[in-house]
Structures are given as structure tokens and as C-alpha cells.
Write a protein that holds these residues in place. Structure first.
Motif, PDB file in Angstrom:
ATOM      1  N   PRO A 194       0.838  -1.198   0.000  1.00 35.60           N
ATOM      2  CA  PRO A 194       0.000   0.000   0.000  1.00 35.60           C
ATOM      3  C   PRO A 194       0.879   1.257   0.000  1.00 35.60           C
ATOM      4  CG  PRO A 194       0.105  -0.939   2.206  1.00 35.60           C
ATOM      5  CD  PRO A 194       0.925  -1.836   1.322  1.00 35.60           C
ATOM      6  N   VAL A 195       0.530   2.214  -0.843  1.00 33.60           N
ATOM      7  CA  VAL A 195       1.244   3.489  -0.795  1.00 33.60           C
ATOM      8  C   VAL A 195       0.240   4.584  -0.436  1.00 33.60           C
ATOM      9  CG1 VAL A 195       3.109   2.948  -2.386  1.00 33.60           C
ATOM     10  CG2 VAL A 195       0.932   3.692  -3.299  1.00 33.60           C
ATOM     11  N   PRO A 196       0.620   5.586   0.313  1.00 32.13           N
ATOM     12  CA  PRO A 196       1.973   5.787   0.866  1.00 32.13           C
ATOM     13  C   PRO A 196       2.175   5.114   2.233  1.00 32.13           C
ATOM     14  CG  PRO A 196       0.611   7.688   1.370  1.00 32.13           C
ATOM     15  CD  PRO A 196      -0.280   6.710   0.645  1.00 32.13           C
ATOM     16  N   ASP A 237     -10.331 -10.874  -4.441  1.00 32.84           N
ATOM     17  CA  ASP A 237     -10.580  -9.941  -3.339  1.00 32.84           C
ATOM     18  C   ASP A 237      -9.390  -9.835  -2.398  1.00 32.84           C
ATOM     19  OD1 ASP A 237     -13.051  -9.782  -4.417  1.00 32.84           O
ATOM     20  OD2 ASP A 237     -14.018 -11.103  -2.951  1.00 32.84           O
ATOM     21  N   GLN A 238      -8.353 -10.635  -2.669  1.00 38.55           N
ATOM     22  CA  GLN A 238      -7.216 -10.707  -1.761  1.00 38.55           C
ATOM     23  C   GLN A 238      -6.685  -9.333  -1.393  1.00 38.55           C
ATOM     24  OE1 GLN A 238      -3.546 -13.360  -2.425  1.00 38.55           O
ATOM     25  NE2 GLN A 238      -2.888 -11.428  -3.306  1.00 38.55           N
ATOM     26  N   ASN A 239      -6.472  -8.471  -2.390  1.00 38.00           N
ATOM     27  CA  ASN A 239      -5.804  -7.201  -2.134  1.00 38.00           C
ATOM     28  C   ASN A 239      -6.727  -6.126  -1.572  1.00 38.00           C
ATOM     29  OD1 ASN A 239      -3.981  -8.721  -3.634  1.00 38.00           O
ATOM     30  ND2 ASN A 239      -2.958  -6.880  -4.399  1.00 38.00           N
ATOM     31  N   THR A 240      -8.038  -6.365  -1.619  1.00 36.58           N
ATOM     32  CA  THR A 240      -8.980  -5.304  -1.264  1.00 36.58           C
ATOM     33  C   THR A 240      -8.752  -4.734   0.147  1.00 36.58           C
ATOM     34  OG1 THR A 240     -10.538  -6.390  -2.726  1.00 36.58           O
ATOM     35  CG2 THR A 240     -11.412  -4.695  -1.288  1.00 36.58           C
ATOM     36  N   PRO A 241      -8.494  -5.563   1.203  1.00 35.05           N
ATOM     37  CA  PRO A 241      -8.306  -4.996   2.546  1.00 35.05           C
ATOM     38  C   PRO A 241      -7.135  -4.016   2.627  1.00 35.05           C
ATOM     39  CG  PRO A 241      -8.612  -7.378   2.666  1.00 35.05           C
ATOM     40  CD  PRO A 241      -8.448  -7.030   1.217  1.00 35.05           C
ATOM     41  N   GLY A 256      -6.880  -5.736 -12.549  1.00 30.44           N
ATOM     42  CA  GLY A 256      -8.255  -5.731 -13.037  1.00 30.44           C
ATOM     43  C   GLY A 256      -9.286  -5.950 -11.932  1.00 30.44           C
ATOM     44  N   PHE A 257      -8.822  -6.491 -10.795  1.00 31.75           N
ATOM     45  CA  PHE A 257      -9.743  -6.785  -9.691  1.00 31.75           C
ATOM     46  C   PHE A 257      -9.739  -5.691  -8.628  1.00 31.75           C
ATOM     47  CE2 PHE A 257      -9.044 -10.919 -11.536  1.00 31.75           C
ATOM     48  CZ  PHE A 257     -10.253 -11.563 -11.398  1.00 31.75           C
ATOM     49  N   PHE A 258      -8.824  -4.740  -8.769  1.00 30.94           N
ATOM     50  CA  PHE A 258      -8.747  -3.683  -7.755  1.00 30.94           C
ATOM     51  C   PHE A 258     -10.018  -2.845  -7.803  1.00 30.94           C
ATOM     52  CE2 PHE A 258      -3.788  -3.427  -7.833  1.00 30.94           C
ATOM     53  CZ  PHE A 258      -3.737  -4.615  -7.137  1.00 30.94           C
ATOM     54  N   PRO A 259     -10.441  -2.340  -6.629  1.00 34.52           N
ATOM     55  CA  PRO A 259     -11.612  -1.444  -6.631  1.00 34.52           C
ATOM     56  C   PRO A 259     -11.334  -0.222  -7.497  1.00 34.52           C
ATOM     57  CG  PRO A 259     -11.009  -2.091  -4.379  1.00 34.52           C
ATOM     58  CD  PRO A 259      -9.926  -2.587  -5.269  1.00 34.52           C
ATOM     59  N   ASP A 260     -12.410   0.333  -8.073  1.00 31.13           N
ATOM     60  CA  ASP A 260     -12.259   1.510  -8.927  1.00 31.13           C
ATOM     61  C   ASP A 260     -11.558   2.628  -8.176  1.00 31.13           C
ATOM     62  OD1 ASP A 260     -13.440   0.294 -11.010  1.00 31.13           O
ATOM     63  OD2 ASP A 260     -15.439   1.121 -10.632  1.00 31.13           O
ATOM     64  N   GLY A 261     -10.742   3.364  -8.874  1.00 27.72           N
ATOM     65  CA  GLY A 261     -10.122   4.551  -8.300  1.00 27.72           C
ATOM     66  C   GLY A 261      -8.970   4.272  -7.365  1.00 27.72           C
ATOM     67  N   THR A 262      -8.390   3.068  -7.416  1.00 29.04           N
ATOM     68  CA  THR A 262      -7.265   2.774  -6.535  1.00 29.04           C
ATOM     69  C   THR A 262      -5.968   2.610  -7.311  1.00 29.04           C
ATOM     70  OG1 THR A 262      -7.759   0.429  -6.676  1.00 29.04           O
ATOM     71  CG2 THR A 262      -8.657   1.619  -4.787  1.00 29.04           C
ATOM     72  N   PHE A 263      -6.071   2.319  -8.612  1.00 26.57           N
ATOM     73  CA  PHE A 263      -4.865   2.024  -9.378  1.00 26.57           C
ATOM     74  C   PHE A 263      -5.153   2.214 -10.858  1.00 26.57           C
ATOM     75  CE2 PHE A 263      -1.716  -0.731 -11.453  1.00 26.57           C
ATOM     76  CZ  PHE A 263      -0.569  -0.419 -10.739  1.00 26.57           C
ATOM     77  N   GLU A 312       1.251  -0.343  -5.129  1.00 30.21           N
ATOM     78  CA  GLU A 312       2.385  -0.319  -6.042  1.00 30.21           C
ATOM     79  C   GLU A 312       2.941  -1.733  -6.131  1.00 30.21           C
ATOM     80  OE1 GLU A 312       5.179   3.135  -5.494  1.00 30.21           O
ATOM     81  OE2 GLU A 312       6.581   1.485  -5.170  1.00 30.21           O
ATOM     82  N   ALA A 313       3.452  -2.079  -7.297  1.00 29.39           N
ATOM     83  CA  ALA A 313       4.029  -3.410  -7.469  1.00 29.39           C
ATOM     84  C   ALA A 313       5.530  -3.359  -7.239  1.00 29.39           C
ATOM     85  CB  ALA A 313       3.757  -3.912  -8.879  1.00 29.39           C
ATOM     86  N   ILE A 314       6.029  -4.323  -6.470  1.00 28.15           N
ATOM     87  CA  ILE A 314       7.486  -4.443  -6.320  1.00 28.15           C
ATOM     88  C   ILE A 314       7.865  -5.860  -6.723  1.00 28.15           C
ATOM     89  CG2 ILE A 314       7.654  -2.710  -4.501  1.00 28.15           C
ATOM     90  CD1 ILE A 314       7.790  -4.994  -2.462  1.00 28.15           C
ATOM     91  N   PRO A 315       9.063  -6.047  -7.305  1.00 26.75           N
ATOM     92  CA  PRO A 315       9.443  -7.385  -7.756  1.00 26.75           C
ATOM     93  C   PRO A 315       9.530  -8.360  -6.584  1.00 26.75           C
ATOM     94  CG  PRO A 315      10.931  -5.708  -8.624  1.00 26.75           C
ATOM     95  CD  PRO A 315      10.086  -5.046  -7.587  1.00 26.75           C
TER      96      PRO A 315
END
Lengths: 312, 459
Positions: free
Chosen positions: B178-180, B288-292, B311-318, B327-330
């Protein structure tokens, strides 16, 4: 039916106690209401969900909306907008109609003729043929997909002699009509034969004495009084074909110019199912027509189902 | 009540007439489509295949299907070929029905190489289509060119020639933060597995939950954890051992694989390490994993999932035009593992040797083949090293493209192992085995790996 019958008998035998009268009046109704509610709750939940934003559906149950009915963030028509504005949705509705109506009319027409023949015409092997037709009901249609597609694309040969020519029916409306006709016929013939077979023999005899041929008897006499049975099967077949996904996908394909509503809807969900919330709205959009048909023909529906079974 | 036969007949007649009109309308659309195609095609002599139709069947639908139409549009204009794409979420069963029913598409795009290999006998050799295979090898890397043949051999479908082409790839080795809030809490992006374990402890010590992890996916539940296993094996044991593992050259209960499973256990099993514990892992849908993580106070600070999860993220988050909340990190390196990337992709087979089909195949494998797709869909990544990366319009797409190109160049890209293994394992016991591992805890590991190994088809 049997419940009502037994209660009816008791009434004649002796006066009923208060308890029995309460049971009579309310128990049946209560059970009916409970069953109806059980069946309707998921549908109601789906309806509520279809008006909720996608994020809300994932994070809380549909019943939680009752706490915040007035909150504007609770409701959205976004899902419906997405379904209705999808490219080619209108075309898909037309395609569905173009598939469904002939695929309902054709099997019923054939089945009515066949049912009359099985019930009232004497010919050798009638019983055997009828048993074979009824037996076909147990064959899962999935088994026929590949062979049928082969016939559509390349015809059929036996010992080098073409039995069925290569008609190139794959991807055509005719192809899917024929497929639905074939898959629907056994049940249609069975239901209609039972109904037509239960018509009084004296009626057929008098028609015959009056000089009516089989064809005239069928058209003038049997079809008009079989309308309840025909209509009830029409509803079955209509709903089945309208909701069908597999047969349409195999024989008609999913290209935009021919894809039916169910296929269109499945596509809307996205390659990885990420837009599944549109299914809630999509379910109600596609339900509109079947519901109209059902309520339009429902007076036939109940009569048709019971007429064949309790006669005599 | 009396029935009025005339009325009923009239109703039926109206219905039938309506249907015929609808059908006629449908056909009418066909007609106009063909005429307009013919009209375009008649434009000039520069279109050698004017009016010819190439049918492409694939598993991607909706927005991806539109993106495919975008990508072939310039090709269609140049050649006059009408490339008709049909997508179906039911691709896996449909393709079998169509090929066996004699109704094969000209080109089919398979998301699973194992499925592709089943139909290799019906396919056309790319050499016979006139595809320059030396160029393709230079463009795609040895691994990608040889992988289809390897899969065919492993599944008992070996055949001389080249029968599979790559159209697009995707990447899986990503962690999401999660950022920031991640930086605000004083956490640093983990570079190595040890960093990651230390970070876990730090998050726990702060009274927070480190991980969001959800694997529920109906009949396919378990694949999320097979991805985890693959990412870890690729790093702890290296690409060569990974290949041995895929072909069962080393058994499933090899110490290297057991070690990877223990690494995964270090994430899943410590008390409080995963939101909802092991029950949460099994019950939370992967989408839904990332939603919380998007809660005002993030419910977790780490999640792992492939690039498509956006594609599964809630609207307006990414995404474009949005203040990114994640944010994605390797995925961290382990024991100094180099440029490695786990991914998947669409492998296509060709079922017709018509000139227009060959021309389409050449276009699809060319560096220009995915340009329109990349611009329209941020999920598209080209397998071609000569692909013009300015077509990656989304920052995360660029980020993925760079790591993918690096891994492909270094020979560290590996295809999702469960998609390469025989279906009985890769889409069966490997999935269920991982579920049993979650349920049974660390002690169940030996039994689980043994039972997966026992289920490997003997052939």
C-alpha cells in the motif's frame, strides 16, 4: 394435489375440529409461503446486489443495505449501464430471438404431429418407436455435440455413399434450430402424446364417422383442444433455448454478428472474471423476456401441466 | 374457459414471422459486413488477400478481444484480410469440440501449452507457412521457441517441426504494497527473502498484519499457491532445476521442492502473519485478496499476485489518471538469484495453410504484431525483444515489460509450471495438494509432496 384431495375427503366424513380447520386454512398456505420465500431470497439478494457498486458487493453482504437505504453511495445503476451499453447487446437480443422462436415452434409442430400419430394411428412398431423416442431422453445432449458438428461440417458417409450431404450448417441459424429441435423433441413428443392420448376415444371415432381424415382430425380437433399442453411445452422449450449457452456456442459460435445474449453476457465478465458484478444486472436484463413470456402464457402453464396428469 | 383456436394460430404466426424477420435482420448484418469488407478490399491492388477471412479463436474476451481487433486493424488495411476474432471463456472445452467436429478455427490461441499439445497432430508446421524461424528464435529467446516442443514431448505428443507461436506474455512475480502507508510506517521494500522475513517480523512487532493472502477460486482453488511455489523454486533452485521439476526429472518430494514449500510455510503459518489466518487463506477469493489493503488503515502491508490482479482492484485505486494507492514491487531474490521472472502467455497453433493465414501468422509473430493490443490493454506484454516499448502506455506495463525483457534476455523467464505439468498434476493434485498443505500445517508437508508425486501419470 394429493394434500387437497385427502382434506376434501375428510370434510365429507365428519365435522372438523377447530385445529383441523386452522391447519386446513393455514398450514398449506404457510408451507407454500415458506418455500416461496426460500426460493425468492437469493433472487432478491441478486436484485439488491445488481444495484450496488462493485466494491460494496465484495466487502459486505446485500442485506447490510437495509441500514443505509437512503445513502446515495449504497445504490448505483452502473452495472445496468455497463450491460445495456455493451457493444452489440441489442444485436445479441435479436440473435437470441432469431434462435429461440423457431427453435420453439419447429419442435412443437413436429412433436404435435408425432404425438397424434403415436396416440391414435395404428401402424406396425408404434410402441417400439415410441419407446425409442422416449428412451432418447436419457441421452445427454453433450454426447451429440461432436458427431453433429461433424455432420454439419462434412456430411455423413456410410461405405462411401453419402447419407447426409455436406450442408455447411455450422455457424448458421438453421444449424442451431435443427440442433435444438433434435434435443427438444423426445420430451415434447412424450408430453404431448400423454395429453393427446388421454383425449376421449369417442371423439376420434365420431370424427372418423363424420368422414374426417387423420389430418383433418388432427388440425380441426386435436390441435385446438391441445392448446394448454402445447403452450406449456412451448414455455419449457422457450426458456431452455433462451437460457442455453452450450448449444448456441457450439453450433452458432461466439462471433459478434451471431452471438446470443447468454454468450454476450459471459464475455462481459472479462477474460479473468474481474467484472463479475455485471452478471447481477445481466441476469435481470436477460430475464425480462422469459418473464414476459411466462406471465403471458401462465394461465396455460398450470392447466397444461395438470391437465395431462390427473385426467381420468 | 374456451380456447379460441384462430387466435392461437394468429399468435403463433405472428411469433414465427417475428423470428423470421429477426433472422433476416441477422443475415442482413452479415451481408452488409461482407459487402463493406469487399468494398474496402476493392480499394487497390496493394491488398493481395482482399476479401479473405481468417478466423482466430481464443480464450480472452471483452476488452481484450477489442484490443485484438485494434492490433490487427493496420494489418487488415494493408492486406485486405478480414481477421475475425472469437473469444470464449469456455475455450478449453470448445476448442476440443470444434477441432474434433471438423470445425477448427484457422488460428487458435491457447492459454495453456498442455492443452495446445493435445491438438498438435492437426496443426500446420510454421516452417511450411514460411515463418522465418531463425529470426523468431532471435526475437523470442531460445527458451520460448523450444518450450512448446518440450511440452509436446513431455505430454507424449512429440512431433517434428514448429507448431506453436507466442502472441503475448504476462508476468507473475509481483508483490503489492500500500502506498503511501508502507513507507509512512517506516518499512523498506524487501530486496531479498531475508529482508522479507525481517519485514514480516517488523510489521508483526508494530501490531499490524503483514500479509493479505486469498486463494479461493472455485474449482481451481490452489493455483495461487502453486504460483508461490513456482516463484520460490525458480529462485531457490534456479531455472534448470525448475525445468527438471516441470518434466518430473526430479520428484515432487525432492529436497529442493520441499525447501520451497517450507519458505512458503514461513509466510502462511506464523501466528498473525496472514489476515484471517489459514481459514482466511482458503476462504478469500483470489480477486478480493488485495482489497483490505485499500482500507483507510491498510489491513495488511504485503500481497503477492500476478500483474493481471489490477483488473480486480476497486475503482479509483490504481491505474491511469488515478492517485495510485498500491504499487508493485518485484518478488525478492533468494540466495542471490538473478534476473528471473515467472509468467504465462498465449501460445497459438495454426490449423490452415492458406496464404492469408500464413500472412496473419507472420504478422502475429512480428514485433509489430502486438502494438495495438499493448496500447489498448495495459495487460499486454510482448514476447518479442524487438518490440517497440513506447507502445507500453501504462507505467506498470512498462515496469513489467522491462523486467520481462531482462529475464528473457538472461534466460531466466519461466512459464507457469502448473500449466506445463500434466493436467492431472498441474490442474489437479498440485492445486489440491497446496490446499491440503494449508489445512494440515507445516507437519503435513512430506505427505502432501509424496501424494503429488504419486499422482504423476506414468507414461
Amino acid at each position: 394435489m394429493s394434500v387437497a384431495y385427502e382434506i376434501g375427503m375428510g370434510e365429507e366424513a365428519r365435522p372438523k375440529t377447530l385445529m383441523e380447520r386452522i391447519l386446513d386454512r393455514w398450514l398449506v398456505k404457510l408451507i407454500v409461503v415458506i418455500i416461496a420465500v426460500l426460493w425468492l431470497v437469493p433472487t432478491a439478494g441478486l436484485l439488491v446486489s445488481s444495484f450496488r457498486p462493485a466494491d460494496a458487493i465484495t466487502t459486505s453482504g446485500w442485506w447490510t443495505v437495509f441500514d443505509k437505504l437512503a445513502d446515495s453511495r449504497t445504490w448505483t445503476i452502473e452495472n445496468y449501464r455497463q450491460v445495456m451499453n455493451a457493444d452489440g447487446m441489442g444485436n445479441a437480443f435479436l440473435n437470441s430471438l432469431a434462435v429461440t422462436i423457431p427453435a420453439t415452434v419447429i419442435p412443437i409442430t413436429i412433436a404435435a404431429f408425432a404425438a397424434y400419430a403415436f396416440a391414435w394411428m395404428d401402424f406396425r412398431g408404434r410402441q417400439v418407436l415410441f419407446v425409442v423416442v422416449v428412451g432418447l431422453m436419457v441421452v445427454p445432449l453433450q454426447m451429440a455435440l461432436i458427431p453433429l458438428l461433424k455432420i454439419y461440417t462434412g456430411g455423413a458417409n456410410a461405405f462411401g455413399i453419402p447419407i447426409i450431404p455436406d450442408l455447411d450448417l455450422s455457424g448458421t441459424y438453421m444449424g442451431v434450430w435443427l440442433a435444438h429441435t433434435g434435443f427438444g423433441l423426445p420430451l415434447a413428443i412424450y408430453l404431448l402424446r400423454n395429453y393427446i392420448g388421454s383425449l376421449p376415444a369417442s371423439m376420434m371415432e365420431s370424427a372418423s364417422i363424420d368422414g374426417a381424415s387423420h389430418f383433418q382430425t388432427f388440425i380441426r380437433l386435436v390441435v385446438p383442444i391441445s392448446v394448454p399442453a402445447i403452450a406449456s411445452f412451448a414455455i419449457f422449450q422457450f426458456l431452455w433455448v433462451w437460457n442455453d449457452f452450450l448449444v448456441a456456442l457450439v453450433f452458432l459460435g461466439g462471433t459478434p454478428d451471431v452471438s446470443v445474449v447468454t454468450i454476450k453476457l459471459a464475455e462481459l465478465v472479462g477474460s479473468r472474471g474481474q467484472d463479475w458484478q455485471v452478471l447481477t444486472a445481466g441476469a435481470f436484463v436477460t430475464m425480462i423476456l422469459p418473464l414476459t413470456v411466462f406471465f403471458g402464457l401462465q394461465r396455460f402453464f398450470v392447466r397444461g401441466l395438470t391437465a395431462g396428469s390427473v385426467k381420468g | 374457459m374456451t380456447f379460441r383456436p384462430e387466435k392461437t394460430w394468429r399468435l403463433l404466426a405472428i411469433l414465427l414471422a417475428f423470428a423470421m424477420v429477426a433472422a433476416a435482420c441477422g443475415n442482413g448484418d452479415d451481408d452488409t459486413a461482407t459487402t463493406s469488407a469487399g468494398g474496402d478490399a476493392g480499394g487497390g491492388d496493394a491488398q493481395p488477400f482482399a476479401g479473405e477471412v481468417v478466423n482466430v479463436f481464443g480464450a480472452f474476451v471483452d476488452a481484450d478481444a477489442d484490443a485484438f481487433a485494434d492490433t490487427v486493424a493496420p494489418f487488415e488495411a494493408a492486406t485486405g484480410i478480414d481477421v475475425v476474432y472469437e473469444g470464449s471463456g469456455d475455450f478449453e472445452t470448445q476448442i476440443g469440440i470444434r477441432i474434433n467436429g471438423g470445425n477448427a478455427p484457422d488460428i487458435a490461441m491457447f492459454p495453456q501449452p498442455g492443452l495446445w499439445a493435445n491438438f498438435i497432430d492437426d496443426m500446420i508446421d510454421f516452417n511450411d507457412l514460411g515463418v522465418d524461424m531463425d529470426q523468431a528464435r532471435a526475437d523470442l529467446s531460445d527458451y520460448l521457441v523450444e518450450l512448446p516442443g518440450q511440452v509436446a514431448a513431455d505430454t507424449g505428443n512429440a512431433r517434428d517441426g514448429v507448431f506453436g507461436g507466442w502472441f503475448r506474455l504476462n508476468t507473475k512475480s509481483w508483490l503489492w504494497i500500500p502506498v503511501p502507508e508502507f513507507a509512512d510506517a517506516g518499512y523498506t521494500v524487501p530486496e531479498t527473502w531475508d529482508d522479507l522475513l525481517a519485514l514480516q517480523d517488523q510489521i508483526l512487532a508494530d501490531g499490524n498484519t503483514p500479509w493479505c493472502l486469498g486463494i479461493e477460486s472455485a474449482g481451481a482453488t490452489g493455483w495461487v499457491l502453486t504460483d508461490w511455489m513456482e516463484d520460490i523454486v525458480l529462485r531457490t533452485a534456479g531455472p534448470d532445476v525448475y525445468d527438471d521439476w516441470v518434466s518430473n526429472g526430479i520428484p515432487f518430494n525432492d529436497p529442493e521442492i520441499a525447501k520451497a514449500a517450507q519458505f512458503l510455510g514461513d509466510v502462511m503459518f506464523p501466528e498473525g502473519n496472514v489476515l484471517g489466518g489459514t481459514d482466511g487463506i482458503l476462504a478469500t477469493p483470489f480477486g478480493d485478496q488485495n482489497t483490505p489493503m485499500f482500507d483507510d488503515t491498510p489491513a495488511c502491508y504485503l500481497a503477492k499476485q500476478a500483474g493481471f490482479i489490477t483488473g480486480f482492484f476497486p475503482d479509483g485505486t490504481f491505474g491511469p489518471g488515478v492517485d495510485n494507492q498500491t504499487e508493485a514491487i518485484p518478488f525478492p531474490s533468494i540466495d542471490g538469484s538473478g534476473d528471473v521472472m515467472l509468467g504465462g502467455g498465449d501460445l497459438f497453433g495454426v490449423f490452415s495453410d492458406a496464404g492469408a493465414v500464413a500472412e496473419t501468422v507472420k504478422f502475429l509473430v512480428s514485433p509489430e504484431g502486438g502494438e495495438g493490443f499493448a496500447q489498448a490493454q495495459a495487460g499486454y506484454l510482448s514476447p518479442n525483444s524487438r518490440f517497440d516499448t513506447s507502445n507500453y502506455v501504462d507505467p506498470f506495463q512498462k515496469q513489467q515489460g522491462e523486467l520481462l525483457a531482462g529475464a528473457l534476455g538472461a534466460g531466466g523467464f519461466r512459464f507457469d509450471a502448473s500449466d506445463l505439468m500434466p493436467a492431472a498434476v498441474g490442474a489437479g493434485t498440485f492445486w489440491t495438494g497446496m490446499v491440503e498443505y494449508v489445512q494440515g500445517g507445516p507437519d503435513s508437508l512430506d505427505d502432501v509432496l509424496q501424494s503429488i508425486q504419486d499422482s504423476w501419470p506414468s507414461s
